[in-house]
Motif scaffolding. Structure first.
Motif, PDB file in Angstrom:
ATOM      1  N   ALA A 118       0.877  -1.195   0.000  1.00  0.00           N
ATOM      2  CA  ALA A 118       0.000   0.000   0.000  1.00  0.00           C
ATOM      3  C   ALA A 118       0.899   1.226   0.000  1.00  0.00           C
ATOM      4  N   LEU A 119       2.006   1.137   0.754  1.00  0.00           N
ATOM      5  CA  LEU A 119       3.092   2.102   0.587  1.00  0.00           C
ATOM      6  C   LEU A 119       4.043   1.474  -0.414  1.00  0.00           C
ATOM      7  N   ASP A 120       4.307   2.182  -1.495  1.00  0.00           N
ATOM      8  CA  ASP A 120       5.278   1.670  -2.460  1.00  0.00           C
ATOM      9  C   ASP A 120       6.110   2.837  -2.957  1.00  0.00           C
ATOM     10  N   ILE A 121       7.379   2.847  -2.547  1.00  0.00           N
ATOM     11  CA  ILE A 121       8.243   3.998  -2.856  1.00  0.00           C
ATOM     12  C   ILE A 121       8.717   3.999  -4.310  1.00  0.00           C
ATOM     13  N   THR A 122       8.265   3.013  -5.089  1.00  0.00           N
ATOM     14  CA  THR A 122       8.580   3.050  -6.531  1.00  0.00           C
ATOM     15  C   THR A 122       7.396   3.587  -7.351  1.00  0.00           C
ATOM     16  N   ALA A 126       4.506   7.141 -11.720  1.00  0.00           N
ATOM     17  CA  ALA A 126       3.074   7.482 -11.757  1.00  0.00           C
ATOM     18  C   ALA A 126       2.829   8.877 -11.177  1.00  0.00           C
ATOM     19  N   VAL A 127       3.538   9.203 -10.087  1.00  0.00           N
ATOM     20  CA  VAL A 127       3.410  10.549  -9.493  1.00  0.00           C
ATOM     21  C   VAL A 127       3.788  11.599 -10.549  1.00  0.00           C
ATOM     22  N   LEU A 128       4.848  11.312 -11.300  1.00  0.00           N
ATOM     23  CA  LEU A 128       5.291  12.221 -12.364  1.00  0.00           C
ATOM     24  C   LEU A 128       4.252  12.325 -13.475  1.00  0.00           C
ATOM     25  N   VAL A 174      12.408   5.893  -7.676  1.00  0.00           N
ATOM     26  CA  VAL A 174      12.047   5.936  -6.251  1.00  0.00           C
ATOM     27  C   VAL A 174      11.713   7.355  -5.825  1.00  0.00           C
ATOM     28  N   ASP A 175      10.748   7.460  -4.929  1.00  0.00           N
ATOM     29  CA  ASP A 175      10.346   8.749  -4.355  1.00  0.00           C
ATOM     30  C   ASP A 175      10.078   8.516  -2.877  1.00  0.00           C
ATOM     31  N   LEU A 176      10.800   9.219  -2.020  1.00  0.00           N
ATOM     32  CA  LEU A 176      10.615   9.014  -0.581  1.00  0.00           C
ATOM     33  C   LEU A 176       9.712  10.087   0.042  1.00  0.00           C
ATOM     34  N   THR A 246      -0.309  13.175   9.231  1.00  0.00           N
ATOM     35  CA  THR A 246      -1.639  13.097   8.623  1.00  0.00           C
ATOM     36  C   THR A 246      -1.490  13.081   7.111  1.00  0.00           C
ATOM     37  N   SER A 247      -2.207  12.188   6.456  1.00  0.00           N
ATOM     38  CA  SER A 247      -2.270  12.184   4.996  1.00  0.00           C
ATOM     39  C   SER A 247      -3.717  12.389   4.581  1.00  0.00           C
ATOM     40  N   GLY A 248      -3.912  13.204   3.561  1.00  0.00           N
ATOM     41  CA  GLY A 248      -5.278  13.436   3.105  1.00  0.00           C
ATOM     42  C   GLY A 248      -5.304  13.916   1.670  1.00  0.00           C
ATOM     43  N   TYR A 250      -6.923  16.256   0.532  1.00  0.00           N
ATOM     44  CA  TYR A 250      -7.047  17.720   0.465  1.00  0.00           C
ATOM     45  C   TYR A 250      -5.670  18.416   0.424  1.00  0.00           C
ATOM     46  N   GLN A 251      -4.599  17.664   0.700  1.00  0.00           N
ATOM     47  CA  GLN A 251      -3.293  18.314   0.856  1.00  0.00           C
ATOM     48  C   GLN A 251      -2.665  18.716  -0.477  1.00  0.00           C
ATOM     49  N   ARG A 252      -2.882  17.923  -1.503  1.00  0.00           N
ATOM     50  CA  ARG A 252      -2.382  18.278  -2.840  1.00  0.00           C
ATOM     51  C   ARG A 252      -3.301  17.621  -3.861  1.00  0.00           C
ATOM     52  N   TRP A 262      -6.102  13.431  -6.329  1.00  0.00           N
ATOM     53  CA  TRP A 262      -5.100  13.808  -5.329  1.00  0.00           C
ATOM     54  C   TRP A 262      -3.821  13.001  -5.460  1.00  0.00           C
ATOM     55  N   HIS A 263      -2.846  13.421  -4.615  1.00  0.00           N
ATOM     56  CA  HIS A 263      -1.451  12.984  -4.771  1.00  0.00           C
ATOM     57  C   HIS A 263      -1.130  11.638  -4.145  1.00  0.00           C
ATOM     58  N   ILE A 264      -2.077  11.042  -3.416  1.00  0.00           N
ATOM     59  CA  ILE A 264      -1.793   9.723  -2.831  1.00  0.00           C
ATOM     60  C   ILE A 264      -2.347   8.679  -3.787  1.00  0.00           C
ATOM     61  N   LEU A 265      -1.452   7.882  -4.344  1.00  0.00           N
ATOM     62  CA  LEU A 265      -1.834   6.950  -5.409  1.00  0.00           C
ATOM     63  C   LEU A 265      -1.959   5.535  -4.869  1.00  0.00           C
ATOM     64  N   ASP A 266      -2.892   4.798  -5.453  1.00  0.00           N
ATOM     65  CA  ASP A 266      -3.016   3.380  -5.143  1.00  0.00           C
ATOM     66  C   ASP A 266      -2.039   2.638  -6.064  1.00  0.00           C
ATOM     67  N   PRO A 267      -1.009   2.007  -5.495  1.00  0.00           N
ATOM     68  CA  PRO A 267      -0.012   1.350  -6.350  1.00  0.00           C
ATOM     69  C   PRO A 267      -0.619   0.284  -7.273  1.00  0.00           C
ATOM     70  N   ASP A 268      -1.783  -0.263  -6.924  1.00  0.00           N
ATOM     71  CA  ASP A 268      -2.416  -1.272  -7.785  1.00  0.00           C
ATOM     72  C   ASP A 268      -2.988  -0.680  -9.064  1.00  0.00           C
ATOM     73  N   SER A 294       0.590   6.780   7.486  1.00  0.00           N
ATOM     74  CA  SER A 294      -0.579   7.617   7.167  1.00  0.00           C
ATOM     75  C   SER A 294      -0.854   7.528   5.662  1.00  0.00           C
ATOM     76  N   THR A 295       0.203   7.513   4.872  1.00  0.00           N
ATOM     77  CA  THR A 295       0.035   7.371   3.419  1.00  0.00           C
ATOM     78  C   THR A 295      -0.545   5.987   3.089  1.00  0.00           C
ATOM     79  N   ALA A 296       0.038   4.950   3.690  1.00  0.00           N
ATOM     80  CA  ALA A 296      -0.402   3.576   3.385  1.00  0.00           C
ATOM     81  C   ALA A 296      -1.847   3.330   3.834  1.00  0.00           C
ATOM     82  N   PHE A 298      -4.195   5.499   4.170  1.00  0.00           N
ATOM     83  CA  PHE A 298      -5.105   6.226   3.278  1.00  0.00           C
ATOM     84  C   PHE A 298      -5.423   5.361   2.058  1.00  0.00           C
ATOM     85  N   VAL A 299      -4.431   4.634   1.591  1.00  0.00           N
ATOM     86  CA  VAL A 299      -4.639   3.731   0.444  1.00  0.00           C
ATOM     87  C   VAL A 299      -5.507   2.540   0.866  1.00  0.00           C
ATOM     88  N   MET A 300      -5.258   1.990   2.049  1.00  0.00           N
ATOM     89  CA  MET A 300      -5.983   0.783   2.494  1.00  0.00           C
ATOM     90  C   MET A 300      -7.459   1.037   2.778  1.00  0.00           C
TER      91      MET A 300
HETATM   92  P1  AMP Z   1       2.190  11.875   2.241  1.00  0.00           P
HETATM   93  O1  AMP Z   1       1.910  13.320   2.002  1.00  0.00           O
HETATM   94  O2  AMP Z   1       3.149  11.614   3.345  1.00  0.00           O
HETATM   95  O3  AMP Z   1       0.953  11.063   2.372  1.00  0.00           O
HETATM   96  O4  AMP Z   1       2.966  11.328   0.957  1.00  0.00           O
HETATM   97  C1  AMP Z   1       2.433  11.505  -0.325  1.00  0.00           C
HETATM   98  C2  AMP Z   1       3.568  11.564  -1.316  1.00  0.00           C
HETATM   99  O5  AMP Z   1       4.183  10.284  -1.432  1.00  0.00           O
HETATM  100  C3  AMP Z   1       3.075  11.918  -2.693  1.00  0.00           C
HETATM  101  O6  AMP Z   1       3.231  13.292  -2.949  1.00  0.00           O
HETATM  102  C4  AMP Z   1       3.952  11.068  -3.615  1.00  0.00           C
HETATM  103  O7  AMP Z   1       5.167  11.736  -3.858  1.00  0.00           O
HETATM  104  C5  AMP Z   1       4.228   9.854  -2.796  1.00  0.00           C
HETATM  105  N1  AMP Z   1       3.214   8.785  -2.913  1.00  0.00           N
HETATM  106  C6  AMP Z   1       1.947   8.841  -3.391  1.00  0.00           C
HETATM  107  N2  AMP Z   1       1.314   7.667  -3.254  1.00  0.00           N
HETATM  108  C7  AMP Z   1       2.205   6.823  -2.673  1.00  0.00           C
HETATM  109  C8  AMP Z   1       2.162   5.463  -2.251  1.00  0.00           C
HETATM  110  N3  AMP Z   1       1.054   4.714  -2.374  1.00  0.00           N
HETATM  111  N4  AMP Z   1       3.291   4.945  -1.672  1.00  0.00           N
HETATM  112  C9  AMP Z   1       4.399   5.684  -1.527  1.00  0.00           C
HETATM  113  N5  AMP Z   1       4.506   6.980  -1.887  1.00  0.00           N
HETATM  114  C10 AMP Z   1       3.421   7.537  -2.450  1.00  0.00           C
END
Ligand code: AMP
Ligand code: MG
Length: 353
Positions: A118-122, A126-128, A174-176, A246-248, A250-252, A262-268, A294-296, A298-300
């Motif tokens: 659910a968290l996938d740093i690769t 897709a973010v790009l 990778v994106d951390l 907190t991840s949401g 509304y943040q981006r 929004w910026h939180i992607l479902d890796p699936d 919080s990111t993971a 949000f995906v789950m």
């Molecule tokens: P956060 O604001 O801590 O929830 O992190 C969101 C950021 O992590 C995004 O702006 C992306 O750069 C990256 N991201 C988005 N979805 C994922 C994901 N499922 N797993 C890991 N990184 C992600």
């Protein structure tokens, strides 16, 4: 006495960012000083506040070290700055790493595994593709999304923490961004503890916070949790010596043809995660874990996220989920730290078991 908050962009004289110490706390001005600085780093504004009893020059030295640490991490971990370690890894498919980057990559990979991806740093390609890094937003079509999703796979990233090297197959990156601010908070807290500072509030931006000890008067720090559906604050979490993330959605985000993306992607799917949540707040001893989880979570979503929480007591995290209908779900430990803000007293709060 009023404070002069500094807001500086990286590259401006460091001295500007550090000219902030002022006395406080009725009667013991020479004993307990408040040090406060704001910097722009990691694409956000960070506010660092701590209290100390050392001579002012020593406290300024500590403050300088905190700021230097953040910039040093940013220089290593930026995905966009040529010359960073992650940039090299993404461009060349392999890189030599500093011990910090190797440590963070290793721990982030552990969280990817723990959350079953659910968290996938690769997820970076897709973010790009969605334009979240540049602001040139676009909605990729289904074929492109399928291709992007097929390329998200943290198991393909190989990190050697002993040799401090990493490799990734061509086309992957990778994106951390989901964990860096939490990790930075942990490192800063350690620096403060080594300097015998026992009271600090480190706001790393975008709802990533780390507190050291309690407020100087001994009471817990009070951290506001934003209402994901509005401008105000839903409530307050009271914390001592803990991190919060907190991840949401509304943040981006951006809107196109009546849809919000929004910026939180479902890796699936490589598309914005639509799990029925509008935000997740995680409190715990590790900033890295709170930020990544919080990111993971949000995906789950609520159900899978609650199951995850039940099966991982060793993480010692407490959660607050906000669902699309505005209901709040809290774990019992969070229930004890959280209170609703004025104007939100009627909001339904369900305690998870
Ligand atoms: P956060 O604001 O801590 O929830 O992190 C969101 C950021 O992590 C995004 O702006 C992306 O750069 C990256 N991201 C988005 N979805 C994922 C994901 N499922 N797993 C890991 N990184 C992600
Ligand atoms: Mg995060």
């Amino acid at each position: 006495m009023a404070f002069r908050a500094n807001y500086v962009k990286k590259g401006l004289a460091l001295a500007l960012a550090l000219a902030t110490a002022l006395p406080l706390l009725g009667g013991c001005a020479s004993q307990n000083k408040k040090m406060e600085t704001s910097i722009f780093a990691m694409d956000t504004v960070m506010n660092l506040t701590f209290y100390g009893v050392d001579p002012e020059a020593a406290l300024k030295g500590v403050q300088e070290e905190l700021v230097a640490e953040i910039y040093s991490l940013e220089d290593k971990l930026s995905t966009t700055e040529e010359g960073s370690e992650l940039y090299a890894l993404n461009e060349q498919g392999q890189a030599s790493l500093s011990p910090e980057t190797a440590e963070l990559l290793t721990q982030a990979l552990e969280l990817c595994e723990l959350t079953h991806g659910a968290l996938d740093i690769t997820a970076y390609p897709a973010v790009l593709a969605w334009g979240f890094t540049t602001g040139d937003y676009r909605v990729p079509d289904q074929a492109e999304l399928e291709q992007l999703a097929a390329g998200i796979d943290y198991t393909q990233l190989d990190v050697d923490p002993e040799r401090c090297t990493a490799r990734i197959p061509q086309g992957m990156a990778v994106d951390l961004g989901a964990v860096t601010k939490g990790y930075a908070g942990d490192r800063l807290a350690r620096q403060l503890e080594q300097a015998n500072i026992t009271s600090a509030l480190l706001d790393l931006g975008q709802s990533t916070i780390r507190v050291v000890g309690s407020k100087p008067d001994g009471s817990p720090w009070r951290i506001a949790v934003q209402d994901p559906a509005g401008e105000g604050y839903l409530g307050v979490v009271e914390l001592t010596d803990l991190a919060v993330g907190t991840s949401g959605g509304y943040q981006r985000f951006f809107e196109q043809d009546g849809e919000t993306y929004w910026h939180i992607l479902d890796p699936d799917t490589a598309a914005p995660a639509r799990s029925g949540l509008t935000s997740v707040t995680v409190v715990g001893p590790s900033g890295l874990v709170c930020d990544g989880l919080s990111t993971a979570l949000f995906v789950m979503g609520l159900e899978e996220g609650t199951r995850f929480w039940r099966s991982h007591p060793e993480l010692e995290v407490e959660l607050l989920f906000v669902t699309e209908d505005g209901t709040l779900y809290v774990t019992p430990g969070m229930d004890g730290m959280f209170s609703l803000a004025q104007g939100y007293e009627d909001r339904e709060v369900q305690v998870l078991q």
